[in-house]
Design an enzyme around this catalytic site. Structure first.
Site, PDB file in Angstrom:
ATOM      1  CB  VAL A 185      -0.959  -0.025   1.216  1.00  0.00           C
ATOM      2  CG1 VAL A 185      -1.690   1.288   1.361  1.00  0.00           C
ATOM      3  CG2 VAL A 185      -1.962  -1.163   1.075  1.00  0.00           C
ATOM      4  CB  THR A 189      -7.168  -2.566   6.307  1.00  0.00           C
ATOM      5  OG1 THR A 189      -7.043  -2.382   4.907  1.00  0.00           O
ATOM      6  CG2 THR A 189      -8.585  -3.001   6.637  1.00  0.00           C
ATOM      7  N   GLY A 221      -7.288 -16.267  -0.768  1.00  0.00           N
ATOM      8  CA  GLY A 221      -6.120 -16.108   0.099  1.00  0.00           C
ATOM      9  C   GLY A 221      -5.625 -14.685  -0.015  1.00  0.00           C
ATOM     10  CB  CYS A 281      -6.772  -7.893   1.689  1.00  0.00           C
ATOM     11  SG  CYS A 281      -5.570  -6.599   1.460  1.00  0.00           S
ATOM     12  CE  LYS A 293      -4.364  -7.374   6.714  1.00  0.00           C
ATOM     13  NZ  LYS A 293      -4.995  -6.096   6.947  1.00  0.00           N
TER      14      LYS A 293
HETATM   15  C1  UDX Z   1      -8.164  -7.713  -2.378  1.00  0.00           C
HETATM   16  C2  UDX Z   1      -9.217  -6.695  -2.830  1.00  0.00           C
HETATM   17  O1  UDX Z   1      -9.645  -7.038  -4.153  1.00  0.00           O
HETATM   18  C3  UDX Z   1      -8.665  -5.291  -2.773  1.00  0.00           C
HETATM   19  O2  UDX Z   1      -9.679  -4.363  -3.112  1.00  0.00           O
HETATM   20  C4  UDX Z   1      -8.175  -5.032  -1.336  1.00  0.00           C
HETATM   21  O3  UDX Z   1      -7.605  -3.758  -1.233  1.00  0.00           O
HETATM   22  C5  UDX Z   1      -7.153  -6.071  -0.916  1.00  0.00           C
HETATM   23  O4  UDX Z   1      -7.724  -7.372  -1.077  1.00  0.00           O
HETATM   24  P1  UDX Z   1      -6.027  -8.894  -3.449  1.00  0.00           P
HETATM   25  O5  UDX Z   1      -5.922  -9.638  -2.159  1.00  0.00           O
HETATM   26  O6  UDX Z   1      -4.807  -8.299  -4.032  1.00  0.00           O
HETATM   27  O7  UDX Z   1      -7.094  -7.686  -3.300  1.00  0.00           O
HETATM   28  O8  UDX Z   1      -6.584  -9.878  -4.559  1.00  0.00           O
HETATM   29  P2  UDX Z   1      -7.957 -10.240  -5.269  1.00  0.00           P
HETATM   30  O9  UDX Z   1      -7.757 -10.163  -6.713  1.00  0.00           O
HETATM   31  O10 UDX Z   1      -9.099  -9.519  -4.713  1.00  0.00           O
HETATM   32  O11 UDX Z   1      -8.068 -11.795  -4.894  1.00  0.00           O
HETATM   33  C6  UDX Z   1      -8.136 -12.249  -3.548  1.00  0.00           C
HETATM   34  C7  UDX Z   1      -8.308 -13.755  -3.500  1.00  0.00           C
HETATM   35  O12 UDX Z   1      -9.598 -14.135  -3.974  1.00  0.00           O
HETATM   36  C8  UDX Z   1      -7.309 -14.538  -4.355  1.00  0.00           C
HETATM   37  O13 UDX Z   1      -6.899 -15.683  -3.637  1.00  0.00           O
HETATM   38  C9  UDX Z   1      -8.095 -14.941  -5.583  1.00  0.00           C
HETATM   39  O14 UDX Z   1      -7.634 -16.100  -6.218  1.00  0.00           O
HETATM   40  C10 UDX Z   1      -9.478 -15.135  -4.980  1.00  0.00           C
HETATM   41  N1  UDX Z   1     -10.566 -14.951  -5.959  1.00  0.00           N
HETATM   42  C11 UDX Z   1     -10.832 -13.721  -6.455  1.00  0.00           C
HETATM   43  C12 UDX Z   1     -11.335 -16.051  -6.354  1.00  0.00           C
HETATM   44  O15 UDX Z   1     -11.102 -17.195  -5.913  1.00  0.00           O
HETATM   45  N2  UDX Z   1     -12.362 -15.844  -7.213  1.00  0.00           N
HETATM   46  C13 UDX Z   1     -12.666 -14.624  -7.730  1.00  0.00           C
HETATM   47  O16 UDX Z   1     -13.643 -14.526  -8.500  1.00  0.00           O
HETATM   48  C14 UDX Z   1     -11.881 -13.532  -7.344  1.00  0.00           C
END
Ligand code: UDX
Length: 443
Positions: A11, A125, A267, A270, A273
């Site tokens: 961030v 956060t 996973g 974010c 947690k």
């Molecule tokens: C997330 C939020 O999207 C973001 O707005 C926040 O600030 C931080 O957390 P991030 O953790 O970088 O971002 O990844 P993201 O693309 O959201 O995916 C999170 C997890 O969800 C990953 O493990 C991903 O594989 C999973 N996921 C996401 C799915 O299994 N299916 C989906 O349709 C979308």
């Protein structure tokens, strides 16, 4: 405008690079001298597309600086962002605010009573009420300080996603600002003016509201993923196709097509947690969080269910050799935090004779993690799958979407592919002669 950003994690570093790209003078501060030395030498500690070029460009333009010493830059800073980590405290599942309050005391010590007020903004956060707590903490820590006259605290949560963080910062769906005074509002308005010119909605609210928006957004997205994962299980039982179900429901504008991809569970740094923290926030406030509690629980069991699915596909397991493609929690990142692979791989190591692993970016970090003890690290996909009895696709990296499947077939001992991200079409894979097992699309 001069900005100090404390904490050079995802961030902090992305925000610093992007604010400097807007034309502001930014100093990114971190206690980790090694990290700051590396940044000053142009070495970026995280894998994030476009970040390196953005950092280099703005360092060259003398708008972006890195330092271990806040005191040297404090006087010149109009605004100080707190972007330090807020990890889960394993003892109580709450967000650990130690680093946030460490910064608060440092800032309180540095405030000059004769100077104009400083705006302190939380970008990490933080649980609802933290802005207020920081305010009280500073007032208590240095009794001569006055709110409004010497400092104020605002909230400006960040919604960037790893792998597309720069784009998310530069073209966000919205910017959330928890600021109540005109002073705080005017600074945040100036900071986000470049986005406002592009008609990005900038929402001003009470601090508590801004803090909760962040948790509610992440909680909702985690719920959406968990929901589609559960529907994919039902699909498997009733012979429906989850890709078509997701499309069919996603076209309803009220639902939307994003975040409906089934997989091995969410996973990252974010969602796990923040869902745990939201549950704690609700509990402490004497409110219910039954939906979020179920999401946490269902997501945990999802990973174990994926292990069962893999074992089932490989049966009998004796003397089997397996290749794993992808171990990061999602593509375009080297981040291993709370990746489903950290649960799935150790379970497989217990029962499978030999495991080869390849990931385009995650291996340098994963090689030092106990969860991967006993696996064989490979340099590319084809080396990884060679002489194994099946492939498990855990992360949907682009390079796995366009494999030379004829070559893969020749290299494999047994033509089994367990695709936990649904990146291939079942009919084409079957036609090619693979036993192809995916998620929510029958067997
Ligand atoms: C997330 C939020 O999207 C973001 O707005 C926040 O600030 C931080 O957390 P991030 O953790 O970088 O971002 O990844 P993201 O693309 O959201 O995916 C999170 C997890 O969800 C990953 O493990 C991903 O594989 C999973 N996921 C996401 C799915 O299994 N299916 C989906 O349709 C979308």
């Amino acid at each position: 405008m001069n900005i100090s950003i404390i904490g050079t994690g995802y961030v902090g570093l992305v925000s610093g690079a992007c604010f400097s790209e807007f034309g502001f003078n930014v100093t990114c501060i971190d206690k980790d001298k090694n990290k700051i030395d590396n940044l000053n030498d142009g070495l970026i500690p995280i894998y994030e597309p476009s970040l390196e070029s953005l950092v280099k460009k703005n360092v060259k333009a003398k708008r972006l600086f890195f330092s271990t010493n806040l005191s040297e830059h404090f006087k010149n800073s109009d605004v100080i962002f707190i972007a330090v980590g807020t990890p889960t405290n394993p003892n109580n599942n709450k967000a650990d605010l130690k680093y946030v309050f460490d910064v608060a005391s440092e800032v309180a010590d540095l405030i000059d009573l004769t100077d104009k007020p400083k705006l302190i903004v939380t970008k990490s956060t933080v649980p609802v009420g933290t802005g207020k707590k920081i305010e009280s903490y500073i007032l208590n820590y240095r009794k001569e300080l006055e709110l409004g006259k010497n400092f104020e605290v605002a909230s400006n949560p960040e919604f960037l996603r790893e792998g597309s963080a720069i784009e998310d910062f530069m073209r966000p769906d919205r910017v959330i600002c928890g600021a109540e005074s005109n002073f705080a509002k005017s600074i945040l308005e100036k900071l986000y003016r470049p986005l406002n010119l592009r008609e990005t909605p900038i929402l001003f609210s009470k601090r508590e509201t801004a803090e909760l928006i962040k948790y509610a957004a992440n909680g909702f997205l985690a719920t959406k993923i968990t929901f589609i994962n559960e529907i994919s299980d039902i699909c498997e039982k009733v012979g429906a196709d989850i890709q078509e179900v997701a499309k069919g429901i996603g076209l309803d504008g009220r639902i939307g097509s994003k975040f409906l991809h089934p997989g091995p569970g969410f996973g990252g740094s974010c969602f796990p947690k923040d869902t745990r923290a939201l549950s704690e926030i609700a509990r402490e406030a004497g409110s219910n969080s039954r939906i979020i509690d179920s999401v946490i629980q269902v997501n945990e069991s999802r990973k174990i269910n994926m292990v069962k699915k893999i074992k089932n596909a490989l049966k009998p397991l004796e003397n089997k050799s397996l290749s794993i493609l992808g171990i990061t929690f999602k593509p375009n990142t080297d981040d291993m935090r709370e990746s489903p692979s950290l649960v799935i791989v150790p379970e497989l190591v217990k029962v499978v004779k030999n495991i080869n692993v390849y990931d385009p970016a995650g291996m340098p970090i994963a090689k030092n993690m106990k969860e991967f003890t006993g696996v064989n690290w490979k340099n590319n996909t084809y080396e990884c799958v060679k002489n194994t009895d099946g492939i498990v696709i855990l992360t949907e990296w682009n390079e796995f979407r366009a494999l030379d499947l004829e070559k893969v077939k020749k290299l494999l001992n047994q033509h089994v592919i367990i695709d936990l991200r649904n990146i291939y079409k079942p009919s084409s894979m079957i036609e090619l002669g693979f036993k192809y097992i995916s998620v929510g699309r029958g067997s």
